[in-house]
Design an enzyme around this catalytic site. Structure first.
Site, mmCIF file in Angstrom:
data_model
loop_
_atom_site.group_PDB
_atom_site.id
_atom_site.type_symbol
_atom_site.label_atom_id
_atom_site.label_comp_id
_atom_site.label_asym_id
_atom_site.label_seq_id
_atom_site.Cartn_x
_atom_site.Cartn_y
_atom_site.Cartn_z
ATOM 1 N N GLY A 244 -3.938 -3.671 5.142
ATOM 2 C CA GLY A 244 -3.609 -2.283 5.417
ATOM 3 C C GLY A 244 -3.379 -1.354 4.489
ATOM 4 O O GLY A 244 -3.785 -1.600 2.943
ATOM 5 N N SER A 245 -2.398 -0.434 4.699
ATOM 6 C CA SER A 245 -2.274 0.522 3.590
ATOM 7 C C SER A 245 -1.179 0.234 2.658
ATOM 8 O O SER A 245 -0.013 -0.660 2.736
ATOM 9 C CB SER A 245 -1.558 1.930 4.309
ATOM 10 O OG SER A 245 -0.824 2.677 3.367
ATOM 11 N N THR A 246 -1.619 0.881 1.235
ATOM 12 C CA THR A 246 -0.630 0.408 0.088
ATOM 13 C C THR A 246 0.920 0.964 0.167
ATOM 14 O O THR A 246 1.642 0.718 -0.536
ATOM 15 C CB THR A 246 -1.235 1.028 -1.260
ATOM 16 O OG1 THR A 246 -1.381 2.212 -0.908
ATOM 17 C CG2 THR A 246 -2.656 0.498 -1.496
ATOM 18 N N VAL A 247 1.099 1.745 1.436
ATOM 19 C CA VAL A 247 2.312 2.350 1.729
ATOM 20 C C VAL A 247 3.318 1.143 2.220
ATOM 21 O O VAL A 247 4.561 1.042 2.074
ATOM 22 C CB VAL A 247 1.980 3.681 2.529
ATOM 23 C CG1 VAL A 247 3.709 4.138 2.850
ATOM 24 C CG2 VAL A 247 1.492 4.432 2.043
#
Lengths: 141, 415
Positions: A66-69
């Site tokens: 998923g997202s690097t966030v």
């Protein structure tokens, strides 16, 4: 009867010592949207360990997704006191590694064994990533 | 933690990453907690990717700075980092934010959002980051040069820097570009190594590709078709400009994650690699582009036209201002660009022309990272396949695609 302690070598990435009960899943974890940083619960719908709490656990999963966030989610968990004690990945990637670096969570991967097959939820695990090794004791049955 | 040894380079335990004595000192907190965290991030990335050392970079570009995407967790991290005394050591720009930093109220940005977005920006300013707020840092004053190493995060900027400018950068996600901005270095791996930049697959485009939407669709098609490969694109003869290349790369990075492509006589390195070695060839026809468009574009009655993904260059704004002369838009038109280009456009009178016709030119932001779902916008027309791909997931908005002229016609005539 006490079970044997097993010592395994790996690649220590974020250095430190952590110990706790293992929580094991064979599925990748997305920290953004998949984990609630306020409670430490896995909230991804349909995830193998949906509803489990990762706080203070030795969390064992193949890799992040998923997202690097998601790295910031691990940081938020450190601030909220809900972070896992340590993380063992089969082979880690930048989202988890960056998250552990800023949340100061000991991280180790590339073990000599497959941690997902050899370690079960509830086993007692010690990570010493500074020396690149883990120890674990099978839970008593 | 191991103490630094003399001579100047030490190898960390049994691994392949060597750090200089200076780098070891930073890791051991001798330059403060923030620098140590930044160094720990870079060392960890270096170890994961088997880098043998860190190399200096010319500039950094940070993504993940919209309050909409990073939320409170990201805000807290950046604030803490700033409080611990983090300071950039190289020129550092940032991606678009969640709003026009000056005119957020007029476009319906909720106040709670604006307050948190401003906190993120001021913490970044304290670290030494400039509020460039654009996904097109290559259109700012300092354009990277051939062979320079960078640590950029925005995927469309990374692919442009590598493919069109011949600069060298990996795609740096999350807090890693920020760490590079502070240390001024990046681990040597991936696209910083020439060998890893050569094309792996050949793409023959057999029909005419004529405008920015065609290039955007072509990029999206190639990315989807050959994800994980580095394409060498053979285009039919025809006009090509930087606007086309900007949208081609943005779309390809979106659907396929590419960080570099090659086009003969455009990509500075394309002549350095022998082409006959490519094992596979794929052909692209008009039919493939039409199919790509159909998959991304929905049958809707749009409530707004959005141009500027990636951010508009001065040439695009000039073209829109020409079309805006003496007319009145019947549909909302939002044009997004950087603060830098906005100022130039303002001085040339382009902004006034567009706004006189009822359009808006926003700086610092783009539709995809604004809280669109909280602004009453749910049907968007655009000329960017990247935007059309992200609008439904990130903004719960439907999207339809037309080229720039088609978009402007819709804004003017409502059909």
């Amino acid at each position: 009867m006490r079970s044997m302690e097993i010592k395994i070598k790996g690649r220590g990435l974020i250095h430190g010592i952590a110990q706790g009960e293992a929580l094991v899943t064979s599925q990748p974890i997305s920290f953004l949207g998949g984990v609630d940083p306020k409670t430490g619960l896995i909230i991804e719908h349909g995830h193998e360990i949906e509803g489990s709490n990762i706080t203070k656990k030795i969390l064992i999963f193949p890799n992040g997704k998923g997202s690097t966030v998601g790295s910031y989610t691990l940081f938020a968990m450190a601030k909220n006191g809900t972070k896992p004690a340590g993380i063992i990945n089969r082979k880690t990637e930048p989202i988890i590694a960056a998250g552990c670096a800023i949340a100061k969570i000991p991280l180790i991967d590339n073990l000599e064994i497959d941690p997902i097959k050899q370690i079960d939820t509830g086993d007692f695990v010690i990570i010493n990533s500074s020396e690149g090794l883990i120890k674990f004791k099978k839970k008593e049955t | 933690m191991k103490k630094p040894k003399s001579p100047t380079i030490t190898k960390r335990e049994s691994r392949t990453l060597y750090l200089t004595a200076e780098e070891e000192k930073i890791l051991n907190r001798e330059s403060g907690e923030a620098a140590a965290t930044a160094m720990r991030l870079l060392v960890t990335m270096g170890e994961i990717f088997d880098a043998d050392r860190l190399i200096p970079i010319k500039s950094a570009q940070i993504s993940g700075i919209s309050y909409k995407t990073i939320g409170d967790a990201g805000l807290e991290f950046i604030k803490d980092f700033s409080r611990l005394g983090a300071k950039t050591s190289v020129y550092t720009s940032i991606n678009p934010t969640g709003m026009d930093l000056d005119n957020w109220k007029e476009i319906g940005i909720p106040e709670d959002f604006a307050i948190n977005q401003k906190k993120i920006i001021s913490a970044l300013n304290e670290i030494g980051v400039e509020s460039t707020c654009t996904c097109t840092p290559y259109l700012l004053e300092k354009i990277p040069k051939y062979g320079e190493h960078l640590a950029w995060a925005e995927s469309s900027a990374v692919i442009y820097a590598n493919s069109v400018l011949g600069a060298m950068t990996n795609r740096e996600g999350g807090p890693i570009a920020l760490a590079s901005a502070i240390i001024g270095k990046t681990p040597l791996y991936g696209f910083h190594i020439k060998e890893n930049r050569k094309p792996t697959i050949s793409i023959d485009v057999q029909d005419e590709i004529k405008n920015e939407l065609d290039f955007s669709l072509l990029g999206f098609y190639i990315g989807k078709k050959v994800s994980g490969e580095i394409p060498l694109i053979n285009l039919p003869t025809g006009f090509i400009n930087n606007i086309f290349l900007k949208t081609l790369g943005a779309a390809m990075a979106t659907s396929g994650g590419q960080a570099i492509y090659h086009i003969k006589d455009i990509t500075p390195e394309s002549k350095d690699f022998k082409q006959e070695k490519l094992r596979e060839k794929i052909t692209v026809k008009r039919y493939d582009l039409n199919e790509t468009k159909e998959a991304l574009s929905q049958e809707i009655d749009p409530d707004i036209v959005f141009i500027g993904c990636p951010h508009c260059s001065i040439e695009e704004i000039e073209e829109i201002s020409e079309i805006s002369r003496g007319i009145r838009f019947v549909k909302k038109l939002y044009v997004c660009t950087s603060r830098h280009v906005w100022k130039i456009a303002k001085s040339k009178g382009y902004i006034d022309k567009i706004e006189k016709a009822g359009g808006r030119v926003l700086k610092d932001t783009c539709m995809v990272v604004t809280p669109l779902e909280r602004m009453g916008i749910s049907r968007v027309m655009t000329n960017s396949s990247k935007a059309a791909y992200y609008l439904p997931t990130l903004c719960k908005s439907k999207a339809c695609l037309r080229d720039l002229k088609g978009c402007m016609n819709y804004a003017i005539n409502g059909n």
